[in-house]
Write a protein that holds these residues in place. Structure first.
Motif, PDB file in Angstrom:
ATOM      1  N   HIS A 177       0.829  -1.209   0.000  1.00  0.00           N
ATOM      2  CA  HIS A 177       0.000   0.000   0.000  1.00  0.00           C
ATOM      3  C   HIS A 177       0.867   1.263   0.000  1.00  0.00           C
ATOM      4  N   VAL A 178       1.890   1.284   0.831  1.00  0.00           N
ATOM      5  CA  VAL A 178       2.762   2.449   0.913  1.00  0.00           C
ATOM      6  C   VAL A 178       3.550   2.626  -0.378  1.00  0.00           C
ATOM      7  N   SER A 179       4.050   1.532  -0.933  1.00  0.00           N
ATOM      8  CA  SER A 179       4.821   1.622  -2.177  1.00  0.00           C
ATOM      9  C   SER A 179       3.975   2.175  -3.317  1.00  0.00           C
ATOM     10  N   LEU A 180       2.750   1.683  -3.427  1.00  0.00           N
ATOM     11  CA  LEU A 180       1.866   2.179  -4.471  1.00  0.00           C
ATOM     12  C   LEU A 180       1.495   3.644  -4.235  1.00  0.00           C
ATOM     13  N   ALA A 181       1.321   4.012  -2.967  1.00  0.00           N
ATOM     14  CA  ALA A 181       0.996   5.410  -2.650  1.00  0.00           C
ATOM     15  C   ALA A 181       2.111   6.345  -3.096  1.00  0.00           C
ATOM     16  N   VAL A 182       3.351   5.934  -2.918  1.00  0.00           N
ATOM     17  CA  VAL A 182       4.481   6.749  -3.353  1.00  0.00           C
ATOM     18  C   VAL A 182       4.468   6.917  -4.873  1.00  0.00           C
ATOM     19  N   VAL A 183       4.196   5.825  -5.581  1.00  0.00           N
ATOM     20  CA  VAL A 183       4.127   5.894  -7.049  1.00  0.00           C
ATOM     21  C   VAL A 183       2.999   6.822  -7.485  1.00  0.00           C
ATOM     22  N   ILE A 184       1.849   6.716  -6.811  1.00  0.00           N
ATOM     23  CA  ILE A 184       0.699   7.546  -7.162  1.00  0.00           C
ATOM     24  C   ILE A 184       1.019   9.021  -6.970  1.00  0.00           C
ATOM     25  N   VAL A 185       1.561   9.366  -5.813  1.00  0.00           N
ATOM     26  CA  VAL A 185       1.848  10.771  -5.515  1.00  0.00           C
ATOM     27  C   VAL A 185       2.893  11.326  -6.486  1.00  0.00           C
ATOM     28  N   ALA A 186       3.950  10.571  -6.721  1.00  0.00           N
ATOM     29  CA  ALA A 186       4.983  11.035  -7.644  1.00  0.00           C
ATOM     30  C   ALA A 186       4.431  11.188  -9.054  1.00  0.00           C
TER      31      ALA A 186
END
Length: 217
Positions: free
Chosen positions: A147-156
């Motif tokens: 979840h955190v890894s995908l959130a970073v990709v989404i925000v970037a």
């Protein structure tokens, strides 16, 4: 005093989300756009605003919310984010299918298209991961990591996508909103890392304040 701070905090978040939308509504570029294209564009602006709420809710940075209410709001904001993204892409598809196809195949000459597509698939992957968490009995450790890894990709991806586009969004408000989204996400990642590092030493771990515990913690 505490209630005044809560009102100011919510007012600041509301302004950060509403002001860019209001300024985009006054853009002179809208005069040459079709209604479907305008709706698609505003769906993207709304999605950017909703993205700001997610780290604020997860980290417990918004006052006046219980952990249970924060989790429910986080889920509903996530659903709204997916819906806004679908409307954004669907509207662009209706107005210009070749451009959407080129973007999906990473053949578009505009760099912002690639970032948008990456963010889109990361949002869909996050929604799928959330839907399959209980049926597949995904372990909390792997759930948090994914979840955190995908959130970073989404925000970037979303930040790069928005900043690279020269469209209806007013420049300063767009930069501020993107900066707030990135800053809130970085703050959350730092806090999650700190809380994770404190777990082995439970004896020395300070008691969390009301509403501080994160959904991902």
């Amino acid at each position: 005093m505490r209630s005044a701070r809560a009102v100011l905090a919510w007012a600041a978040v509301a302004a950060a989300v509403v002001v860019p939308v209001a300024l985009a509504a006054g853009s002179p570029l809208l005069a040459w756009r079709s209604p479907v294209y305008i709706a698609a564009g505003f769906a993207g602006v709304v999605a950017l605003g909703l993205l700001l709420l997610q780290p604020l809710l997860i980290g417990g940075y918004l006052p006046g919310l219980t952990p249970a209410r924060r989790r429910r709001l986080h889920r509903w904001v996530g659903v709204a984010l997916v819906a806004a993204l679908v409307l954004h892409v669907a509207g662009l598809w209706i107005t210009s299918p070749p451009d959407v196809i080129d973007a999906l195949l990473f053949r578009s000459p505009t760099p912002f298209s690639a970032w948008g597509v990456i963010a889109m698939w990361a949002v869909f992957a996050t929604a799928l991961l959330a839907a399959l968490r209980r049926p597949l009995r995904i372990r909390p450790r792997w759930w948090r990591a994914g979840h955190v890894s995908l959130a970073v990709v989404i925000v970037a991806g979303v930040a790069a996508h928005a900043l690279l586009i020269e469209g209806t969004m007013e420049t300063v408000s767009k930069i501020v909103l993107c900066g707030l989204v990135v800053a809130a996400t970085v703050k959350l990642l730092v806090d999650l890392r700190r809380r994770g590092a404190q777990r082995p030493g439970q004896k020395n771990r300070p008691r969390p304040r009301s509403g501080e515990r994160s959904e991902l913690a």
